[in-house]
Design an enzyme around this catalytic site. Structure first.
Site, PDB file in Angstrom:
ATOM      1  N   HIS A   1       0.824  -1.204   0.000  1.00  0.00           N
ATOM      2  CA  HIS A   1       0.000   0.000   0.000  1.00  0.00           C
ATOM      3  C   HIS A   1       0.863   1.261   0.000  1.00  0.00           C
ATOM      4  CE1 HIS A   1      -3.863   2.046   0.937  1.00  0.00           C
ATOM      5  NE2 HIS A   1      -3.036   2.959   1.400  1.00  0.00           N
TER       6      HIS A   1
ATOM      7  N   GLU B   1      -4.306   4.377  12.709  1.00  0.00           N
ATOM      8  CA  GLU B   1      -4.781   5.104  11.538  1.00  0.00           C
ATOM      9  C   GLU B   1      -6.008   5.919  11.861  1.00  0.00           C
ATOM     10  OE1 GLU B   1      -4.884   2.552   8.132  1.00  0.00           O
ATOM     11  OE2 GLU B   1      -2.822   1.954   8.442  1.00  0.00           O
TER      12      GLU B   1
ATOM     13  N   GLN C   1     -12.599   1.939  10.183  1.00  0.00           N
ATOM     14  CA  GLN C   1     -12.872   3.101  11.006  1.00  0.00           C
ATOM     15  C   GLN C   1     -14.123   3.826  10.531  1.00  0.00           C
ATOM     16  OE1 GLN C   1      -9.299   4.796   9.540  1.00  0.00           O
ATOM     17  NE2 GLN C   1      -8.912   2.614   9.476  1.00  0.00           N
TER      18      GLN C   1
ATOM     19  N   ARG D   1      -7.892  14.460   2.351  1.00  0.00           N
ATOM     20  CA  ARG D   1      -6.669  14.848   3.070  1.00  0.00           C
ATOM     21  C   ARG D   1      -5.463  14.875   2.146  1.00  0.00           C
ATOM     22  NH1 ARG D   1      -8.650  11.498   6.826  1.00  0.00           N
ATOM     23  NH2 ARG D   1      -7.127   9.856   6.414  1.00  0.00           N
ATOM     24  N   ASP D   2      -5.451  14.011   1.130  1.00  0.00           N
ATOM     25  CA  ASP D   2      -4.347  14.066   0.166  1.00  0.00           C
ATOM     26  C   ASP D   2      -4.298  15.434  -0.512  1.00  0.00           C
ATOM     27  OD1 ASP D   2      -3.090  11.582   0.385  1.00  0.00           O
ATOM     28  OD2 ASP D   2      -4.587  10.602  -0.854  1.00  0.00           O
TER      29      ASP D   2
ATOM     30  N   GLU E   1      -8.113   7.740  -4.977  1.00  0.00           N
ATOM     31  CA  GLU E   1      -7.683   6.644  -4.100  1.00  0.00           C
ATOM     32  C   GLU E   1      -8.724   5.543  -4.144  1.00  0.00           C
ATOM     33  OE1 GLU E   1      -5.492   5.532  -2.065  1.00  0.00           O
ATOM     34  OE2 GLU E   1      -4.235   7.136  -1.262  1.00  0.00           O
TER      35      GLU E   1
ATOM     36  N   HIS F   1     -10.572   2.472  -1.621  1.00  0.00           N
ATOM     37  CA  HIS F   1     -10.736   1.983  -0.254  1.00  0.00           C
ATOM     38  C   HIS F   1     -11.563   0.700  -0.324  1.00  0.00           C
ATOM     39  CE1 HIS F   1     -10.479   3.654   4.078  1.00  0.00           C
ATOM     40  NE2 HIS F   1      -9.306   3.349   3.626  1.00  0.00           N
ATOM     41  N   ASN F   2     -10.979  -0.302  -0.990  1.00  0.00           N
ATOM     42  CA  ASN F   2     -11.742  -1.502  -1.330  1.00  0.00           C
ATOM     43  C   ASN F   2     -11.909  -2.462  -0.163  1.00  0.00           C
ATOM     44  OD1 ASN F   2     -11.588  -0.378  -3.858  1.00  0.00           O
ATOM     45  ND2 ASN F   2      -9.865  -1.637  -4.491  1.00  0.00           N
ATOM     46  N   HIS F   3     -10.804  -2.850   0.456  1.00  0.00           N
ATOM     47  CA  HIS F   3     -10.883  -3.845   1.528  1.00  0.00           C
ATOM     48  C   HIS F   3     -11.757  -3.346   2.676  1.00  0.00           C
ATOM     49  CE1 HIS F   3      -7.860  -5.767  -0.814  1.00  0.00           C
ATOM     50  NE2 HIS F   3      -7.444  -6.600   0.107  1.00  0.00           N
TER      51      HIS F   3
ATOM     52  N   ASP G   1      -0.548  14.336   5.012  1.00  0.00           N
ATOM     53  CA  ASP G   1      -1.708  13.836   5.745  1.00  0.00           C
ATOM     54  C   ASP G   1      -1.360  12.534   6.449  1.00  0.00           C
ATOM     55  OD1 ASP G   1      -1.687  12.251   3.271  1.00  0.00           O
ATOM     56  OD2 ASP G   1      -3.580  11.475   4.029  1.00  0.00           O
TER      57      ASP G   1
END
Lengths: 279, 1015
Positions: free
Chosen positions: B249, B547, B477, B345-346, B322, B324-326, B505
């Protein structure tokens, strides 16, 4: 009067349409300043130094305990007297979307009726909240009938019988987007609603492209009597769910490419700023 | 004292949430449910009495106009009932806490302890505000009273299938829920030392597995050798930091690997001469394309958190996408929610203000039977609902318009849904600073640190199995968008005041990754005990690796620290200094003074061994399948068109898209919906930045804001930005090389269709692929990146940023592997030279001419449900469409084009139908009457391919009759054919090459189908 009236755009934590409100007010001839509520609480800025107050849209404090609820509580507990004095002095206050929700939940809309305030109509007890710290409110803004957030354009028709200084003499309908999940205007009971109507406090109504009444989706949330915005009996406080600050120039119109023009939201701000400037 | 407050809808008012839930129970196969009534639960604990509980309830927890509240003192009795009938609080007779009777069933749901509960946080803040100081802890939950027949098994199905996700929530049936307070924990400063210097290979592999480090043997050996050189053993924090920094990652080791590539023929034998060694896919194909096209307006590519291009002379645009699959597979709301938060945030991390978001989603089929679900996998419908709600929550609360997106459905995505989140930002040129200085403070602003999201970076780099949900629960999260909104405002103020020298970030890998990267050259000394925690009990390594969301890290000269802290205080956001940059090139981690970890920054960032991987590609597969599909079939074309319009990939996404605010920030001038009823599909979004730019002080001479003045020279046209996407999944053996071309073309074409300049388009690449250690998966990926290079060079469009999400495979309880179809998303960011000359897809006026621009191929999606676009290309077989797009763009700038729509899924027929639906007008089209139709060299002109061809490069263009001659003159020498004209009558009619009427459909029927109703 040539100087631009100073206008306070109130930022609560989670407010996000403050910049558009600033642009709208400035295009309408005001001098806008974004001020965080903490600055007012800390005394860094004083409400009394401004001629008009705008509570813009967003998700104050995340709307965690209900839309606008915590902002309303903060205003009542930390700014109650200053705000009451500001309103009583007749200076215009505009609450948009989350700002509207906060004003309603703070008991400032449809507002406190004072004895002998000279308001037309039979303003009755239903919406009176004599003590803002022990509320028995008669109106609220609650979850949309669809139970979800929706973003779509709506037509707003000003109520000619309203004492509202913002909607007075508006030349045409306003066309602008709504973007909310808790915008359904609801009364405690039928009497409260009838009293509100009798006093002309339903300043803006959703209407369909072919006229009233507006069915879904033109009334996007199930508001009773298609009410999109309400004012106080004095007419200087207006709250509305839709976003007139998102239709400031012709290019904002969703059918601009089809040559459709007009029905801007700007005149609403112009009315408020001119009124503030003339005080 | 502990109180439980239950807030429900008053009788006589609609319970909108309950109604909506009831509607969803049918999809679960539950038919006996009559109503669901929803209540909110609040648990209040502390030094409270009945009066305080009552006051909290009345002031903060319920809306007396439409709601009622009941307050219970836990272990005692109900104390108050507040609602319509009772104007005053009063004591009710004691009542047991039995929650339901026979005809109803009650389900209560609460978050697991430690999962972010922003409502509880707000409740505590509200209590302080109104002066109820005794409230020490708060928790929330929901209660569902279900009327109707429900067996215990059905109640569990309802709870787990709709009301609760056991990854983050617990539930009870017919029992009161206990409050989910976090148990009080003691401070835990434990640091383990893990012996590696004497470990043999077997032990190293076991260690990687036991601690879920996701490192291979070579990497473990490199670590062992480092510690042998250092003459000591690693601590847990060092090992975890190495695993995070070296995770797929964070370091993209597959894209940087040395790959031995080879092709095999249809007989499986290696093709002589096809062997090739690729020294980094990233360098060889992606960055190389950017260097080759060499556009002067690229400001930053592949260096910063987001790619940056010039907007005009004073402003830059930053764009990042980006995945966020998993996390979204396990907890769709939280996964998508924090995916949006992360990509925003990026953009903040390059000192830009986010001005638009995009989302492209891939799900399993919505109608998948429950018994076809792999074990431990959520139903696609549930995933789709959760993901949509998560995106809605974050984007809307941040006040960032969601302007462009797509949703695709395929069985291959059932266990591994794909969630691509994009964010675009605007920054004044030169505002981004990224050079920390020795002595600068390491400052963290934003939310507090908790145990949430531990090992997310390593988690996202592994394959999932049916137990992943239980083990990796902490990797998921829930976001807190309001913290991020305030952090954004603080960063913008700090940027404009010049208070920091660098910023990044906190994403995957937490502080470890963020500080590790910032200190890569200088080194830093960090005091972990200074990080404010959500709750006590985190070990030092957990603080470092957490995280927890909504945190930004800034390098702040000590002289500026008081000013920054004052800004953050004023915006209700926490800021703290964690340590400082040292200049000694080492990363020193302390806890209460003692050193708990110390690593050379050079080893951390450069010590990872290069991977050597093998890739194979079985040549000819795609061609073989293409042939098998080539036979003609006897289709009812009208029905096929309606089935296509109604298919999940194509039909209107209005029910999803309207849940996203696409108007906030007042810039969206080509919106997601266009046309007569604001409901037609849009090819791309266009943003008009005049207000955003005016904000920076470009005002007229009197200082007034003037939106026209924002262009600084009222005579020149006002530029804008277009955002679009092209996505191609490798379904049914589609050649990944051709797929890359298709995705690049679609993204570029969509941008051009609304008015972007084809010579000012930048691209982002996002690869979602299976396990790269399997040579066949990697072979496809190699071909796909090759295609990216060739297509980007052909279109002159540089890549400015990209990301890969690998290991999208799932091993079910049955032991079978479920891999996604390799999927490439290309996002395009185009500059529109003149927002006054943008174009939408809806038909504008009867009598206008309609043209087909671009050449047709001889392949098509044959039947509505087969989803089999057929494409085969070989490297070197280039189709240069740039000249066509440039000419079309020139025609748009000259004002000759009234509508334009790309032919994508479902081809020309669907595109024409969408233009009809958007415009409320009809079309009368004839193939072969006007200029000859351009067809790919290998094919011949045929009706079916013309109608349904999905090959790249085709657009439908509406031109007013008075401009027709000029338009045709401009298009001379390019593939462009007059097809017919716009008619007032609301019908779509298409006549074929031999005069046969192919399509005759009424607008209303087309629109019904497009909204999912087939008549």
């Amino acid at each position: 009067m040539s100087a631009k009236p100073p206008i306070l755009i109130l930022h609560a934590t989670g407010t996000n349409r403050d910049r558009e409100a600033t642009w709208a007010v400035e295009l309408a001839g005001g001098a806008a300043e974004i001020v965080h509520v903490n600055q007012l609480f800390a005394g860094e800025r004083r409400l009394a130094d401004y001629r008009m107050l705008v509570l813009p849209g967003g998700f104050s404090y995340g709307d965690d305990l209900g839309a606008g609820k915590l902002w309303a509580v903060a205003l009542r507990y930390r700014l109650g007297d200053d705000l009451a004095a500001f309103i009583a002095s007749g200076r215009p206050v505009l609450g948009i979307c989350n700002g509207f929700q906060a004003l309603v939940k703070a008991g400032l809309l449809p507002g406190v009726r004072r004895q002998g305030s000279g308001v037309r109509g039979q303003a009755a007890d239903g919406f009176l909240t004599p003590d803002p710290c022990s509320l028995a409110p008669a109106f609220t803004l609650t979850r949309n009938d669809s139970a979800r957030f929706e973003c779509r354009w709506v037509y707003l028709e000003p109520n000619p019988a309203s004492p509202c200084i913002f909607t007075r003499g508006l030349p045409e309908l306003i066309y602008c987007p709504v973007a909310h999940g808790e915008g359904k205007f609801a009364a405690r009971d039928a009497k409260a609603l009838a009293d509100l109507e009798a006093a002309g406090l339903a300043a803006l109504r959703y209407t369909g492209p072919a006229g009233a009444p507006a069915a879904y989706p033109w009334n996007p949330n199930g508001s009773q009597n298609d009410i999109a915005g309400v004012c106080n009996p004095q007419g200087n406080v207006l709250g509305l769910m839709p976003h007139p600050e998102d239709h400031l120039i012709p290019a904002h119109h969703p059918r601009y490419h089809r040559g459709e023009r007009g029905m801007l939201g700007l005149p609403l701000f112009r009315n408020g700023v001119q009124y503030a400037g003339g005080l | 004292m502990l109180y439980r407050v239950e807030v429900s809808t008053k009788p006589g008012f609609p319970d909108a949430r309950g109604e909506s839930l009831r509607g969803q129970t049918r999809a679960l196969g539950l038919t006996g449910i009559e109503t669901i009534a929803v209540s909110d639960l609040y648990f209040l604990e502390g030094n409270l009495d009945d009066a305080a509980a009552s006051r909290l309830t009345e002031t903060l927890l319920y809306d007396p106009v439409v709601e009622q509240a009941v307050i219970h003192r836990i272990d005692k009795n109900m104390i108050h009932r507040r609602g319509a009938e009772d104007a005053e609080p009063k004591k009710d007779p004691p009542r047991s806490l039995r929650l339901s009777d026979e005809s109803t069933c009650t389900i209560e749901v609460a978050l697991r302890p430690g999962v972010t509960d922003s409502v509880a946080e707000s409740l505590l803040a509200g209590a302080r505000l109104i002066g109820v100081a005794g409230l020490a802890r708060a928790a929330t939950g929901q209660r569902y009273v279900i009327a109707g027949r429900t067996s215990p098994a059905e109640a569990s199905r309802l709870a787990e299938g709709l009301l609760a996700n056991v990854v983050i929530q617990t539930y009870t049936v017919d029992e009161p829920m206990a409050p989910s307070f976090i148990p009080t924990q003691v401070v835990d400063a434990t640091v383990e030392v893990i012996p590696v210097t004497d470990a043999d290979d077997e032990r190293l592999a076991a260690l990687s597995r036991e601690r879920r480090l996701s490192l291979d043997l070579t990497e473990m050996q490199a670590i062992r050798d480092y510690y042998r050189r250092e003459g000591r053993e690693p601590t847990d924090i060092e090992l975890e930091m190495l695993a995070q920094t070296w995770s797929e990652h964070c370091v993209h080791k597959t894209f940087k690997a040395i790959i031995e590539y080879e092709e095999s023929g249809p007989d499986g034998a290696p093709v002589p001469g096809s062997q090739r060694t690729i020294d980094s896919l990233l360098k060889t194909f992606i960055r190389a394309a950017t260097e080759r096209v060499n556009k002067p307006w690229v400001r930053s590519a592949f260096v910063d958190n987001a790619g940056i291009i010039a907007f005009d002379d004073c402003f830059d645009l930053a764009f990042k996408v980006e995945t966020h699959n998993h996390p979204s597979a396990l907890e769709p709301f939280g996964g998508a929610n924090t995916g949006v938060g992360g990509v925003i945030r990026d953009v903040i991390g390059v000192s830009a203000r986010p001005i638009a978001n995009t989302d492209i989603l891939c799900f399993g089929p919505p109608d998948l039977p429950f018994d076809a679900l792999p074990a431990g996998v959520l139903h696609p419908r549930r995933i789709a609902d959760g993901v949509t709600a998560g995106i809605e929550d974050y984007g809307n609360k941040m006040g960032i318009p969601m302007v462009n997106g797509a949703i695709l459905y395929d069985e291959g995505y059932t266990a591994n849904p794909l969630v691509f989140c994009g964010s675009l930002g605007l920054l004044p040129r030169g505002a981004h600073r990224n050079r920390p200085q020795s002595g600068d403070l390491v400052v963290v602003i934003g939310g507090r640190t908790g145990r949430d999201g531990l090992r997310g970076a390593t988690f996202s780099s592994m394959e999932m199995d049916h137990q992943t949900g239980q083990i990796a629960g902490t990797a998921v999260q829930i976001g807190h968008p309001i913290h991020e909104k305030q952090a954004l405002e603080a960063v913008i103020q700090a940027r404009d005041a010049g208070l920091y020298t660098a910023i990044t970030d906190c994403g995957a890998g937490g502080l470890s990754s963020a500080v590790g990267e910032m200190a890569a050259e200088l080194g830093a000394e960090i005091h972990l005990e200074r990080a404010p925690l959500k709750y006590a009990g985190l070990r030092p390594w957990e603080i470092w690796l957490s995280e927890a969301q909504e945190r930004m890290v800034l390098a702040v000269p000590p002289a500026h620290w008081p000013a920054l802290r004052a800004i953050c205080d004023g915006l209700d956001i926490e800021a703290f200094a964690l340590g400082h940059f040292t200049g000694d090139g080492r990363l020193t981690l302390r806890y209460d003074g003692r050193i708990v970890g110390e690593l050379s920054a050079d080893f951390l960032h450069n010590g990872i061994p290069r991977r050597r991987l093998r890739a194979t590609w079985a040549r000819g597969e795609a061609e073989v399948k293409a042939e098998a599909k080539a036979e003609a079939s006897n289709l009812n074309l009208n029905l096929n068109l309606r089935l296509l319009l109604a298919s999940p990939d194509i039909r209107s996404k209005e029910d999803v898209v309207r849940r996203y605010d696409h108007e906030v920030q007042g810039a969206t001038v080509v919106k997601p919906f266009v046309g007569r009823a604001n409901a037609g599909p849009s090819d791309a979004a266009v943003l008009d930045l005049r207000f955003a730019i005016a904000d920076f002080g470009f005002r007229n001479d009197t200082g007034a804001l003037d939106p026209q003045f924002a262009i600084r020279n009222p005579q020149s046209p006002l530029p804008g930005v277009a955002l679009s996407a092209g996505i191609a999944p490798a379904r049914d053996g589609m050649d990944p090389y051709a797929m890359a071309w298709a995705a690049v073309d679609e993204a570029v074409r969509n941008c051009v269709a609304v008015g972007a300049d084809p010579d000012r388009i930048a691209l982002l690449d996002n690869f979602c692929w299976g396990n790269p250690n399997l040579p066949d998966r990697l072979g496809g990926l190699v071909r796909c990146t090759q295609g990216c290079y060739d297509a980007a060079v052909a279109y002159g469009a540089p890549f400015i940023s990209g990301k890969d999400s690998l290991n999208n495979e799932y091993t079910g309880a049955d032991g079978k592997k479920h891999a996604i179809p390799g999927t490439l998303l290309i996002s395009a960011l185009g500059i529109v030279p003149n927002v006054g000359r943008t174009v939408t897809s809806d038909l504008k006026a009867a009598g206008d001419r309609l043209y087909l621009v671009g050449e047709s191929a001889s392949s098509h999606r044959e039947a509505a449900h087969s989803h089999k676009p057929l494409l085969a290309m070989t490297p070197g077989q280039k189709r240069d469409r740039l000249a066509t797009y440039r000419t079309l763009h020139a025609a748009m700038r000259a004002g000759l084009v009234r509508a334009c729509h790309d032919c994508s899924e479902g081809g020309l027929a669907v595109a024409a139908a969408e233009m009809v639906i958007g415009g409320g007008l009809g079309l009368e089209l004839h193939f072969g009457v006007g200029a000859p139709l351009a067809v790919a060299p290998t094919g011949q002109v045929q009706d079916l391919p013309l109608l349904f061809d999905e090959a790249p490069g085709r657009l439908l263009v509406e031109v007013a009759p008075e401009h027709a001659a000029e338009f045709e003159a401009q298009m001379v020498g390019l593939p462009c054919a007059a097809l017919g004209e716009v008619i007032a009558e609301p019908w779509l009619r298409v006549t074929g090459l031999t005069g046969e009427l192919l399509i005759e459909a009424e607008l209303a029927a087309l629109e019904d189908a497009w909204r999912g109703h087939i008549r």
